[in-house]
Scaffold this motif. Structure first.
Motif, PDB file in Angstrom:
ATOM      1  N   ILE A  85      -1.287   1.470  -5.199  1.00  0.00           N
ATOM      2  CA  ILE A  85      -0.488   1.956  -4.076  1.00  0.00           C
ATOM      3  C   ILE A  85      -1.152   3.205  -3.532  1.00  0.00           C
ATOM      4  O   ILE A  85      -1.345   4.194  -4.252  1.00  0.00           O
ATOM      5  N   ALA A  86      -1.485   3.177  -2.253  1.00  0.00           N
ATOM      6  CA  ALA A  86      -2.327   4.217  -1.668  1.00  0.00           C
ATOM      7  C   ALA A  86      -1.562   5.473  -1.293  1.00  0.00           C
ATOM      8  O   ALA A  86      -2.138   6.563  -1.268  1.00  0.00           O
ATOM      9  N   CYS A  87      -0.262   5.349  -0.960  1.00  0.00           N
ATOM     10  CA  CYS A  87       0.448   6.509  -0.419  1.00  0.00           C
ATOM     11  C   CYS A  87       1.938   6.407  -0.710  1.00  0.00           C
ATOM     12  O   CYS A  87       2.455   5.345  -1.041  1.00  0.00           O
ATOM     13  N   TYR A  88       2.600   7.544  -0.557  1.00  0.00           N
ATOM     14  CA  TYR A  88       4.048   7.607  -0.734  1.00  0.00           C
ATOM     15  C   TYR A  88       4.611   8.633   0.236  1.00  0.00           C
ATOM     16  O   TYR A  88       3.881   9.464   0.780  1.00  0.00           O
ATOM     17  N   ARG A  89       5.908   8.555   0.456  1.00  0.00           N
ATOM     18  CA  ARG A  89       6.569   9.531   1.320  1.00  0.00           C
ATOM     19  C   ARG A  89       7.130  10.659   0.463  1.00  0.00           C
ATOM     20  O   ARG A  89       8.055  10.453  -0.323  1.00  0.00           O
ATOM     21  N   GLY A  90       6.555  11.839   0.615  1.00  0.00           N
ATOM     22  CA  GLY A  90       7.042  13.005  -0.092  1.00  0.00           C
ATOM     23  C   GLY A  90       8.164  13.687   0.669  1.00  0.00           C
ATOM     24  O   GLY A  90       8.587  13.244   1.739  1.00  0.00           O
ATOM     25  N   ASN A  91       8.639  14.797   0.126  1.00  0.00           N
ATOM     26  CA  ASN A  91       9.782  15.513   0.688  1.00  0.00           C
ATOM     27  C   ASN A  91       9.324  16.688   1.551  1.00  0.00           C
ATOM     28  O   ASN A  91       8.217  17.212   1.386  1.00  0.00           O
ATOM     29  N   GLU A  92      10.208  17.128   2.430  1.00  0.00           N
ATOM     30  CA  GLU A  92       9.956  18.311   3.223  1.00  0.00           C
ATOM     31  C   GLU A  92       9.830  19.531   2.314  1.00  0.00           C
ATOM     32  O   GLU A  92      10.427  19.599   1.242  1.00  0.00           O
ATOM     33  N   ASN A  93       9.056  20.516   2.763  1.00  0.00           N
ATOM     34  CA  ASN A  93       8.822  21.711   1.965  1.00  0.00           C
ATOM     35  C   ASN A  93       9.875  22.770   2.271  1.00  0.00           C
ATOM     36  O   ASN A  93       9.643  23.740   2.992  1.00  0.00           O
TER      37      ASN A  93
ATOM     38  N   ALA B  86       0.814  -1.221   0.000  1.00  0.00           N
ATOM     39  CA  ALA B  86       0.000   0.000   0.000  1.00  0.00           C
ATOM     40  C   ALA B  86       0.843   1.265   0.000  1.00  0.00           C
ATOM     41  O   ALA B  86       0.325   2.343  -0.295  1.00  0.00           O
ATOM     42  N   SER B  87       2.139   1.158   0.343  1.00  0.00           N
ATOM     43  CA  SER B  87       2.974   2.339   0.573  1.00  0.00           C
ATOM     44  C   SER B  87       4.262   2.254  -0.237  1.00  0.00           C
ATOM     45  O   SER B  87       4.829   1.180  -0.400  1.00  0.00           O
ATOM     46  N   LEU B  88       4.734   3.410  -0.693  1.00  0.00           N
ATOM     47  CA  LEU B  88       5.962   3.478  -1.480  1.00  0.00           C
ATOM     48  C   LEU B  88       6.860   4.600  -0.980  1.00  0.00           C
ATOM     49  O   LEU B  88       6.380   5.670  -0.604  1.00  0.00           O
ATOM     50  N   VAL B  89       8.159   4.337  -1.007  1.00  0.00           N
ATOM     51  CA  VAL B  89       9.165   5.369  -0.773  1.00  0.00           C
ATOM     52  C   VAL B  89      10.055   5.427  -2.011  1.00  0.00           C
ATOM     53  O   VAL B  89      10.620   4.412  -2.427  1.00  0.00           O
TER      54      VAL B  89
END
Length: 329
Positions: A180-188, A158-161
């Protein structure tokens, strides 16, 4: 809704540093990684931490020979060919000790044996989504292979990096297409923006290092309503848990304070804090690194008791976001 403490780990063994480090130069980290993982799992169990282990698809196989039977039909054609794990797989002279550095199906099973631990994906081959020469078609093929490797072990993903945090907005539709429901994005912040390796200059790296000890860019905690706006859901990084550094040992208190203040901001503001690292980061100086993690998790326990903060892995966060997304529609 109380604040949320999210942990994700990029499980990649030598594949994650292969283009930058030799096995010999990184051997202490690689040899200590399995011991470090066991230590992390014990701490997660002790403190009731739910974590996502974004696992490279290659790691599900027992050796290079088995892996070669499951390669995708379309491979990335990076301009810098040394970036290709597929090329390395074909050209490397495999020795008797190589499996320990490249494959870990037994560790995947060990992680699954602990409650609250989610197996996510880190792509199949450590695929670089912003490097010259790679394509959407090759990314889709690589990701399909990663999902098939997990499915063969009965693991839904369900998750990707994204490897090297090279999140590519043009590729998000593929995640949604493949479930795939979600991923880890980057800091702003400018020095956390997704970049290829050529763009990782000294100023960018130095800024991130300084930000680990001094608050240059803010806390990077997130309102769930913002994360729920579109699929696949972006569950952004808040802070990289840097490994213990002997030259910077006198600054350890600053590093911990930086993390704790962001966690407090999430707990009191009913926001999300997302901590991440690579297990191989802990492979050298295991005792110091686990001691640091123990202090972070102990502080989470305080925030849970005081403010009701809860620990959720990325997949569990995505389930919450799905409900919120439906409510926003």
């Amino acid at each position: 809704m109380p604040g949320i403490f999210t942990v994700s780990l990029d499980l990649e063994l030598y594949w994650g540093v292969r283009d930058a480090r030799s096995i010999e130069s990184y051997e202490s980290n690689l040899r200590g990684e399995r011991e470090a993982i066991r230590g992390m799992l014990e701490l997660f169990e002790e403190h009731d931490i739910h974590a996502t282990w974004a696992t490279l698809g290659f790691l599900f196989y027992k050796d290079a020979e088995e892996l070669r039977h499951h390669l995708p039909d379309v491979l990335p054609d990076y301009r810098r060919q040394q970036l290709s794990s597929y090329r390395y797989l074909q050209e490397h002279a495999w020795g008797s000790d190589d499996d320990h550095f490249h494959f870990a199906p037994e560790m995947v099973q060990l992680i699954r044996d602990y409650d609250g631990q989610e197996i996510g994906t880190h792509t199949f081959s450590h695929y670089y989504c912003l490097e010259d020469g790679q394509t959407l078609e090759a990314f889709r093929a690589d990701l399909k292979a990663a999902l098939a490797a997990a499915q063969a072990h009965g693991i839904p993903i369900a998750s990707l990096v994204f490897p090297r945090n090279q999140s590519n907005p043009e590729y998000l539709a593929v995640l949604d297409e493949l479930g795939i429901a979600c991923y880890r994005g980057n800091e702003n912040a400018a020095f956390y923006a997704p970049r290829n390796q050529r763009e990782q200059n000294l100023i960018v790296r130095a800024s991130r290092l300084l930000d680990a000890y001094v608050n240059l860019s803010g806390y990077h905690t997130y309102a769930l309503q913002d994360c729920a706006r579109s699929r696949p859901f972006n569950i952004p990084s808040s802070r990289f848990l840097r490994p213990y550094s002997r030259p910077l040992a006198l600054l350890e208190s600053l590093r911990l304070r930086r993390i704790k203040r962001a966690m407090l901001d999430a707990a009191t503001g009913e926001r999300l804090f997302h901590l991440w690292w690579h297990p191989h980061n802990f492979g050298a100086d295991i005792q110091h690194n686990l001691a640091c993690l123990t202090e972070v998790l102990g502080y989470y326990g305080y925030l849970r008791e005081r403010y009701g903060m809860q620990s959720l892995n990325m997949g569990e966060v995505a389930t919450l976001l799905e409900d919120m997304h439906a409510g926003q529609a």
